[in-house]
Scaffold this motif. Structure first.
Motif, mmCIF file in Angstrom:
data_model
loop_
_atom_site.group_PDB
_atom_site.id
_atom_site.type_symbol
_atom_site.label_atom_id
_atom_site.label_comp_id
_atom_site.label_asym_id
_atom_site.label_seq_id
_atom_site.Cartn_x
_atom_site.Cartn_y
_atom_site.Cartn_z
ATOM 1 N N ASN A 130 0.928 -1.288 -0.218
ATOM 2 C CA ASN A 130 0.017 -0.040 -0.086
ATOM 3 C C ASN A 130 0.854 1.485 -0.116
ATOM 4 O O ASN A 130 0.336 2.361 -0.744
ATOM 5 C CB ASN A 130 -0.823 -0.156 1.124
ATOM 6 C CG ASN A 130 -2.459 -0.685 0.838
ATOM 7 O OD1 ASN A 130 -2.645 -0.890 -0.120
ATOM 8 N ND2 ASN A 130 -3.323 -1.163 1.936
ATOM 9 N N LEU A 172 1.603 1.709 -3.660
ATOM 10 C CA LEU A 172 0.353 2.370 -4.362
ATOM 11 C C LEU A 172 0.280 3.654 -3.912
ATOM 12 O O LEU A 172 0.004 4.568 -4.894
ATOM 13 C CB LEU A 172 -0.460 1.601 -4.070
ATOM 14 C CG LEU A 172 -0.634 -0.035 -4.510
ATOM 15 C CD1 LEU A 172 -2.027 -0.407 -3.945
ATOM 16 C CD2 LEU A 172 -0.516 0.048 -5.671
ATOM 17 N N ALA A 173 0.603 4.120 -2.807
ATOM 18 C CA ALA A 173 0.368 5.458 -2.254
ATOM 19 C C ALA A 173 1.494 6.296 -2.990
ATOM 20 O O ALA A 173 1.242 7.760 -3.411
ATOM 21 C CB ALA A 173 0.241 5.599 -0.898
ATOM 22 N N ASP A 217 -11.065 -6.890 1.171
ATOM 23 C CA ASP A 217 -11.736 -6.754 -0.208
ATOM 24 C C ASP A 217 -11.485 -7.835 -1.297
ATOM 25 O O ASP A 217 -12.238 -8.157 -1.942
ATOM 26 C CB ASP A 217 -11.416 -5.476 -0.706
ATOM 27 C CG ASP A 217 -12.028 -4.267 -0.064
ATOM 28 O OD1 ASP A 217 -12.782 -4.509 1.040
ATOM 29 O OD2 ASP A 217 -11.411 -3.071 -0.007
ATOM 30 N N LEU A 219 -1.644 5.952 -6.517
ATOM 31 C CA LEU A 219 -2.768 4.887 -6.918
ATOM 32 C C LEU A 219 -3.727 4.670 -5.643
ATOM 33 O O LEU A 219 -3.026 4.769 -4.523
ATOM 34 C CB LEU A 219 -2.237 3.632 -7.191
ATOM 35 C CG LEU A 219 -1.349 3.879 -8.823
ATOM 36 C CD1 LEU A 219 -0.928 2.509 -9.078
ATOM 37 C CD2 LEU A 219 -2.456 4.358 -9.532
ATOM 38 N N PRO A 220 -4.875 4.419 -5.614
ATOM 39 C CA PRO A 220 -5.661 3.986 -4.473
ATOM 40 C C PRO A 220 -5.329 2.839 -3.594
ATOM 41 O O PRO A 220 -4.874 1.807 -4.280
ATOM 42 C CB PRO A 220 -7.181 3.974 -4.849
ATOM 43 C CG PRO A 220 -6.944 3.473 -6.394
ATOM 44 C CD PRO A 220 -5.568 4.213 -7.018
ATOM 45 N N GLN A 221 -5.233 2.702 -2.290
ATOM 46 C CA GLN A 221 -4.535 1.997 -1.577
ATOM 47 C C GLN A 221 -5.742 1.046 -1.625
ATOM 48 O O GLN A 221 -7.014 1.204 -1.601
ATOM 49 C CB GLN A 221 -4.315 2.455 -0.044
ATOM 50 C CG GLN A 221 -3.219 3.294 -0.249
ATOM 51 C CD GLN A 221 -2.742 3.657 1.377
ATOM 52 O OE1 GLN A 221 -2.844 3.031 2.086
ATOM 53 N NE2 GLN A 221 -1.990 4.686 1.272
ATOM 54 N N GLN A 222 -5.574 -0.522 -1.272
ATOM 55 C CA GLN A 222 -6.462 -1.584 -1.320
ATOM 56 C C GLN A 222 -6.418 -2.210 0.012
ATOM 57 O O GLN A 222 -5.467 -2.311 0.741
ATOM 58 C CB GLN A 222 -6.093 -2.570 -2.372
ATOM 59 C CG GLN A 222 -5.950 -2.024 -3.827
ATOM 60 C CD GLN A 222 -7.299 -1.738 -4.167
ATOM 61 O OE1 GLN A 222 -8.201 -2.139 -3.802
ATOM 62 N NE2 GLN A 222 -7.194 -0.566 -5.292
ATOM 63 N N GLN A 223 -7.438 -2.651 0.468
ATOM 64 C CA GLN A 223 -7.818 -3.639 1.510
ATOM 65 C C GLN A 223 -7.599 -4.859 1.288
ATOM 66 O O GLN A 223 -8.748 -5.643 0.850
ATOM 67 C CB GLN A 223 -9.189 -3.318 2.399
ATOM 68 C CG GLN A 223 -9.380 -1.675 2.637
ATOM 69 C CD GLN A 223 -8.383 -1.593 3.903
ATOM 70 O OE1 GLN A 223 -8.220 -2.420 4.877
ATOM 71 N NE2 GLN A 223 -8.111 -0.348 4.056
#
Length: 303
Positions: free
Chosen positions: A150, A153-154, A166, A158-162
């Motif tokens: 994450n 990605l940050a 998810d 880019l959007p961070q993911q769970q």
């Protein structure tokens, strides 16, 4: 003319007796085999038989005889059906991706590239690493707060993911593919190196393109290797326990509740040892059936 009958007595049947030397050789052979036979009897056959006996009982102490009741109960258990469906999705996804990526990497590493031996060794590192270490490593990498992935990605905007909430099953499949692809690559690489180069030369003379040579020469001759990889992959996927236990804990909401993890929960969380034993035997039957089907299909395509 009258035919004369041959009234000679039949020759006596000779019985072959073992010589003292052959008897000594047989005793010596059994003496060498005895440790292995004792090992399998105590650590394989006896537990297997004891597990079947336990599956015929119910209760926390497995003291209530129910016969095949645990087996019939499994077919009506919604949680078991869900766990089996999730296991099939997990196994199929991990197997297909591992075979595709392993074959592609094997074809690349089969070329005359500089440093390919180093790359082969690097690919095997995840497979040789303990599953416990792999699970804890990826759990830290995928952590939504302090995980490295994450953060990358940050940094890239880019959007961070769970990842573990998810996309739990896809994440579990990805970790498995990361760990198993190196082993699959080595197997396919061995299969590629066993194909005589004469076949490729003959196909090139006939004007076959690179794709046609791969499709009509490489893939058919790799069929035994592909069959072996498929059988091993199916067995390991159906028996997977460590990754869901360490990475996701079977969650969220049973999304990664694989079959063996469900057996573990039934046995040690709910203390229903008889039912857990019956589930283990059902899994054994499923593995045997799938293995036989794969062998039959592989032999049919080979002929």
């Amino acid at each position: 003319m009258v035919a004369t009958l041959d009234r000679r007595a039949p020759a006596p049947v000779r019985t072959r007796r073992r010589s003292p030397m052959r008897r000594r050789q047989a005793r010596t052979a059994f003496a060498f085999l005895a440790p292995a036979l004792v090992f399998f009897a105590l650590l394989f056959f006896y537990p297997l038989a004891n597990e079947f006996v336990t599956s015929l009982f119910a209760g926390a102490r497995a003291d209530e005889f129910v016969g095949l009741g645990n087996y019939t109960r499994a077919f009506g258990d919604a949680q078991i059906r869900h766990a089996f469906a999730v296991t099939l999705q997990y196994g199929l996804g991990a197997l297909v991706l591992s075979i595709v990526l392993g074959l592609v990497l094997a074809v690349i590493l089969n070329q005359n590239l500089r440093g390919r031996a180093v790359f082969r060794g690097i690919l095997l590192v995840p497979y040789l690493t303990s599953v416990a270490i792999v699970g804890l490593l990826w759990r830290n990498i995928l952590d939504p707060q302090v995980g490295v992935l994450n953060r990358v990605l940050a940094a890239a905007g880019l959007p961070q993911q769970q990842w573990l909430t998810d996309h739990p099953l896809a994440t579990l499949i990805g970790i498995t593919v990361w760990q198993q692809t190196g082993y699959v690559t080595v197997l396919f690489l061995a299969g590629l190196q066993g194909i005589p180069h004469l076949y490729y030369e003959a196909a090139a003379v006939d004007g076959a393109s690179v794709w046609r040579r791969f499709r009509h020469v490489t893939l058919p001759l790799l069929a035994p290797t592909t069959l072996f990889v498929s059988i091993i992959g199916v067995i390991s996927s159906l028996q997977e326990f460590a990754l869901p236990y360490l990475v996701t804990g079977g969650g969220p909401a049973g999304a990664t509740d694989l079959f063996v993890f469900r057996v573990y929960q039934t046995s040690f969380a709910f203390r229903d040892f008889g039912y857990a034993s019956a589930l283990s035997y059902l899994l054994l039957i499923v593995i045997l059936v799938l293995s036989v089907v794969q062998l039959k299909v592989g032999q049919r395509h080979a002929t």
